[in-house]
Design an enzyme around this catalytic site. Structure first.
Site, mmCIF file in Angstrom:
data_model
loop_
_atom_site.group_PDB
_atom_site.id
_atom_site.type_symbol
_atom_site.label_atom_id
_atom_site.label_comp_id
_atom_site.label_asym_id
_atom_site.label_seq_id
_atom_site.Cartn_x
_atom_site.Cartn_y
_atom_site.Cartn_z
ATOM 1 N NE ARG A 35 10.727 10.213 91.110
ATOM 2 C CZ ARG A 35 10.151 11.223 91.710
ATOM 3 N NH1 ARG A 35 10.727 12.406 91.702
ATOM 4 N NH2 ARG A 35 8.990 11.081 92.302
ATOM 5 C CE LYS A 224 0.434 16.302 109.522
ATOM 6 N NZ LYS A 224 0.886 17.516 108.865
ATOM 7 N N GLY A 380 5.542 7.827 98.267
ATOM 8 C CA GLY A 380 6.957 7.946 98.609
ATOM 9 C C GLY A 380 7.428 7.058 99.747
ATOM 10 N N GLY A 403 3.164 12.006 95.139
ATOM 11 C CA GLY A 403 1.934 12.787 94.980
ATOM 12 C C GLY A 403 1.106 12.314 93.799
#
Ligand code: PGA
Length: 669
Positions: A35, A224, A380, A403
């Site tokens: 980053r 999920k 991620g 996110g």
């Protein structure tokens, strides 16, 4: 469109820039500098343009939350807890500043503004020699940064805004957070723009939802279903195939009646999986699920991989990875794509014995990049996987946001991006009660061709009888289908009216409401117009709300009062969250269809006034972003002067929109 650092003059300006330096740290040492490295092009660009100072701000971890957890643990273990000692190594920005200095080398001097927080640093910043990079302490050391109370957010945002003439947001990884340093600050600086990293992220990720190069194939993995429902639904709109892998695939297989053994299945999501399968079938999107697997008896890195040459997983095994037949299937589907988006691994790639499927997918995607396919990796875990296999540089784009990239793919608006958005220039054609169905279709056909290379936002509103024909012609083009009016009720005994449900059925996306011809010739009042606005928004339409004074009202000095009343009443009970779907058309009634145009200065004054009304209703930021079109005898020879005015963001065109020869030069001014 977002506005970027490239569109503003940075020379001698003080820049306050939000970066996402939320990097993993251990004992004060940076563990992964992805980053930091990703923000360097923007930093170098700003310095090269001769900015006076460049102040960087970022959060690092979640100090308050982590400290609370650590304290609870210490208490449980009966050990003493020292907050300062705990915070010192883990959450301080000083080591990150030092790391950045190493990376920038002779390009710039980096100074750390001190451990006492981000506030009160103006004198320190202004005292630095030109070209200095200043790193502020962790923004999350201030509880206001993440507050849910807008007043608290504004308090910190105001303090930070003091450090810059221009706010640059390059923190894509935090763009989904509505926080003081990511979004609220934009209210208090004169100009807000995106950095180069943010621009690249938006340029790759946003078109996947809005207008991808088709066919689009999406690979969605991860554990999920529940965390990926919104992204699956959003991708169904544009994808030709959805490849579903990872543990979430077992929930889908169980929904199809297959055996899943001891695999991780979300039983409460079976119904959702079935709904997604049905929606895909309806939309003609192919769903690609595993047909064979690699399993294990235990969820453990040391477990022995077991080949399962069948879609059904035996009772004693857990599905851990996809099998070779599945990979062959993936290969075939991926070969059809012009765009591939990948979010989430297809197996437990963290365990080497079960990493093969994910590694092969990474290789397949990388290979297609070299064949000219646009490949975007977001989220991620899939990014971690691509890095693990050393393939990041082989993709068109690897997102720095987890996110944030997921929310963007879900089609959501991200606060940190929205503050950098410049207002669209929106040119709309109101065809009124002109032209037959075939004449309308012919005009639409001409416009599709002539506006193809146009840079602005375009809409045409044919008469009701021509909407369907025009819709067919402009499908897939850059022209939006509009309607000129709608009924104030959803359905029922309303002879001669047309309902929003019927318009939706025809593919209409925008409705013009409160046009002066409706207000005056058909006696529509503010209450009725407001009812229509709310109904249209409820059904997901964009709305153009028309306001404007008559000649008599203007001569009696009532211009301002009329515009204020029509704007306020037209938008009564419309919440701020819906405002991005509304634009306003200022249409002085005396100028409509008369050949008399308001002078650019007069029109600008009215537009500025209306923006002020919006600011009072919804705040400065909302006012900064709302599009206000001008309408009333806009023609090719006056369009450019009108649109050059600061608060005029486009045009609603009547007479001149009836021929491609007159509408095109306005639309491409
Ligand atoms: P005009 O119409 O361009 O013909 O004046 C504008 C409008 O009615 O929206």
């Amino acid at each position: 469109m977002i506005k970027t650092v490239k569109s503003v003059d940075l020379k001698d300006k003080r820049i306050i820039m939000r970066v996402d330096f939320n990097v993993p740290m251990k004992d004060g040492v940076v563990q992964d500098d992805t980053r930091i490295v990703a923000a360097i092009p923007t930093i170098k660009y700003i310095l090269a343009q001769g900015a006076k100072t460049l102040t960087l701000m970022s959060h690092l971890g979640d100090p308050a939350k982590d400290a609370e957890k650590a304290k609870a643990k210490a208490e449980k273990d009966g050990k003493p807890f020292d907050y300062d000692k705990y915070i010192a190594g883990k959450h301080r920005m000083a080591p990150v500043a030092a790391y950045l200095q190493k990376k920038l080398g002779k390009h710039a001097t980096v100074v750390f503004a001190g451990e006492d927080g981000c506030k009160g640093k103006k004198a320190f910043i202004d005292g630095q020699p030109p070209g200095t990079v200043i790193m502020l302490e962790n923004t999350r050391f201030h509880k206001e940064e993440t507050s849910k109370d807008p007043k608290e957010l504004d308090k910190l945002a105001k303090a930070l805004a003091e450090y810059g003439d221009i706010f640059v947001n390059d923190a894509f990884g935090t763009a989904h957070r509505d926080q003081a340093s990511t979004a609220s600050i934009a209210k208090f600086v004169p100009v807000s723009v995106a950095g180069l990293l943010m621009e690249k992220e938006v340029n790759y990720l946003e078109p996947i939802v809005t207008s991808p190069k088709k066919p689009l194939v999406a690979i969605i993995g991860g554990a999920k279903v529940s965390s990926k429902i919104a992204v699956l639904e959003s991708l169904l709109k544009n994808a030709s195939a959805l490849v579903i892998g990872g543990a979430m695939a077992y929930t889908f297989l169980k929904a199809q009646g297959k055996k899943t053994g001891k695999s991780m299945v979300e039983d409460d999501q079976i119904e959702t999986a079935n709904k997604i399968l049905a929606a895909a079938e309806k939309a003609g999107v192919e769903i690609v699920l595993p047909v064979d697997h690699v399993g294990a008896e235990k969820f453990d890195a040391a477990s022995k991989p077991v080949k399962i040459d069948n879609v059904n997983i035996p009772d004693n095994l857990i599905g851990m990875d996809i099998g070779s037949k599945t990979l062959e299937k993936y290969k075939k589907v991926l070969a059809t794509a012009k765009t591939i988006v990948w979010n989430g691994p297809v197996g437990v790639f963290e365990f080497d014995a079960f990493a093969k499927g994910t590694e092969e997918v990474a290789k397949l995607v990388a290979e297609t990049t070299s064949k000219g396919v646009i490949t975007v990796v977001g989220g991620g875990d899939s990014v971690a996987a691509v890095n693990k296999f050393g393939l990041a540089s082989k993709m068109s784009h690897v997102s720095t946001g987890g996110g944030a990239s997921l929310e963007l793919l879900e089609g959501k608006k991200l606060p940190g991006i929205e503050v950098t958005r410049a207002r669209d220039c929106y040119i709309a054609g109101n065809w009124k009660m002109h032209m037959t169905r075939s004449e309308s279709a012919a005009l639409a056909k001409d416009l599709v061709k002539s506006l193809k290379s146009g840079k602005h936002k375009y809409m045409v509103a044919p008469s009701f009888t021509a909407i369907e024909a025009v819709g067919e012609v402009i499908a897939g083009s850059n022209i939006i289908l509009g309607a000129q009016n709608c009924a104030a009720e959803e359905e029922g005994a309303h002879t001669g009216e047309v309902s929003v449900l019927q318009l939706k059925d025809l593919g209409v996306r925008t409705i013009i409401i409160g046009h002066s011809e409706r207000r005056h010739a058909y006696k529509e009042d503010d209450e009725l117009i407001n009812k229509k606005v709310k109904l249209a928004l409820k059904h997901g339409f964009d709305v153009i709300l028309c306001v404007g004074e008559t000649l008599e009202e203007r001569e009696k000095g009532k211009l301002w009062a009329v515009c204020k009343r029509q704007t306020e009443k037209g938008l009564a009970d419309v919440c701020e969250c819906e405002l991005s779907k509304v634009s306003i058309a200022y249409e002085p009634v005396w100028a409509i269809g008369t050949g008399k145009t308001a002078s650019p200065e007069n029109a600008q004054a009215a537009h500025k006034f209306i923006r002020g009304v919006i600011a009072k209703l919804y705040g400065e930021l909302a006012a900064k972003h709302i599009v206000i079109q001008y309408g009333g005898s806009v023609k090719p020879d006056n369009a450019a002067q009108l649109m050059a005015m600061e608060d005029i963001d486009g045009a609603l065109v009547g007479g001149a929109s009836l021929k491609a020869a007159t509408f095109t030069p306005i639309a491409k001014f």
